[in-house]
Design a protein around this motif. Structure first.
Motif, PDB file in Angstrom:
ATOM      1  N   ARG A 250      47.268  42.532  42.710  1.00 40.16           N
ATOM      2  CA  ARG A 250      48.089  41.918  43.747  1.00 40.16           C
ATOM      3  C   ARG A 250      47.814  40.423  43.901  1.00 40.16           C
ATOM      4  NH1 ARG A 250      47.680  45.323  49.042  1.00 40.16           N
ATOM      5  NH2 ARG A 250      48.358  47.098  47.823  1.00 40.16           N
ATOM      6  N   THR A 251      46.543  40.028  43.835  1.00 41.12           N
ATOM      7  CA  THR A 251      46.180  38.648  44.154  1.00 41.12           C
ATOM      8  C   THR A 251      45.768  37.814  42.950  1.00 41.12           C
ATOM      9  OG1 THR A 251      43.865  39.217  44.529  1.00 41.12           O
ATOM     10  CG2 THR A 251      45.367  39.359  46.427  1.00 41.12           C
ATOM     11  N   ARG A 252      45.390  38.443  41.859  1.00 40.48           N
ATOM     12  CA  ARG A 252      44.855  37.774  40.662  1.00 40.48           C
ATOM     13  C   ARG A 252      43.607  36.952  40.976  1.00 40.48           C
ATOM     14  NH1 ARG A 252      46.713  40.563  36.481  1.00 40.48           N
ATOM     15  NH2 ARG A 252      48.942  40.742  36.569  1.00 40.48           N
ATOM     16  N   ASP A 253      42.843  37.381  41.970  1.00 43.85           N
ATOM     17  CA  ASP A 253      41.585  36.731  42.335  1.00 43.85           C
ATOM     18  C   ASP A 253      40.469  37.383  41.526  1.00 43.85           C
ATOM     19  OD1 ASP A 253      39.538  35.373  43.520  1.00 43.85           O
ATOM     20  OD2 ASP A 253      39.911  36.124  45.552  1.00 43.85           O
ATOM     21  N   ASN A 254      39.694  36.568  40.806  1.00 44.36           N
ATOM     22  CA  ASN A 254      38.633  37.106  39.950  1.00 44.36           C
ATOM     23  C   ASN A 254      37.545  37.832  40.731  1.00 44.36           C
ATOM     24  OD1 ASN A 254      39.758  36.333  37.549  1.00 44.36           O
ATOM     25  ND2 ASN A 254      38.758  34.339  37.548  1.00 44.36           N
ATOM     26  N   PHE A 255      37.436  37.542  42.012  1.00 47.92           N
ATOM     27  CA  PHE A 255      36.466  38.231  42.866  1.00 47.92           C
ATOM     28  C   PHE A 255      36.697  39.742  42.809  1.00 47.92           C
ATOM     29  CE2 PHE A 255      35.329  39.911  47.086  1.00 47.92           C
ATOM     30  CZ  PHE A 255      34.007  39.531  47.154  1.00 47.92           C
ATOM     31  N   PHE A 256      37.952  40.155  42.943  1.00 51.15           N
ATOM     32  CA  PHE A 256      38.275  41.582  42.929  1.00 51.15           C
ATOM     33  C   PHE A 256      38.091  42.186  41.541  1.00 51.15           C
ATOM     34  CE2 PHE A 256      41.029  40.171  46.564  1.00 51.15           C
ATOM     35  CZ  PHE A 256      40.244  40.758  47.540  1.00 51.15           C
ATOM     36  N   LEU A 257      38.373  41.416  40.512  1.00 46.81           N
ATOM     37  CA  LEU A 257      38.191  41.925  39.148  1.00 46.81           C
ATOM     38  C   LEU A 257      36.708  42.167  38.853  1.00 46.81           C
ATOM     39  CD1 LEU A 257      39.528  42.633  36.466  1.00 46.81           C
ATOM     40  CD2 LEU A 257      39.216  40.246  35.791  1.00 46.81           C
ATOM     41  N   LEU A 258      35.854  41.239  39.282  1.00 48.21           N
ATOM     42  CA  LEU A 258      34.419  41.424  39.050  1.00 48.21           C
ATOM     43  C   LEU A 258      33.870  42.598  39.862  1.00 48.21           C
ATOM     44  CD1 LEU A 258      33.261  37.709  38.899  1.00 48.21           C
ATOM     45  CD2 LEU A 258      33.308  39.344  37.023  1.00 48.21           C
TER      46      LEU A 258
END
Length: 89
Positions: free
Chosen positions: A29-37
């Protein structure tokens, strides 16, 4: 008692993998790397719990500590990257 421990270990592993899917959804949804990590960290920790239950809870083996080290390293990296990007604004 061994069966109950195996069931509970499986439930914990499933919970970590579900948390990983939630963080993956937030990343999509956000493409924020925080959530991916965080998704990667919870997936690694869930896999670690799965193999820990599969190996009859031989937690004293040093091999089971390596995925935990990777997991906490990913979480620290996510927090550092998030704070670094917030200070650039």
């Amino acid at each position: 008692m061994g069966t109950l421990l195996a069931i509970l270990t499986g439930m914990v592993a499933m919970s970590f993998l579900i948390a990983s899917l939630f963080f993956l959804r937030f990343w999509l949804r956000t493409r924020d790397n925080f959530f991916l990590l965080f998704a990667a960290a919870f997936a690694v920790y869930g896999a670690d719990q799965f193999f820990l239950g599969w190996a009859a809870n031989s937690e004293d083996e040093p091999l089971f500590y390596l995925p935990r080290l990777v997991t906490f390293g990913l979480i620290v990296l996510a927090v550092i990257n998030k704070n670094r990007s917030a200070s650039k604004r």
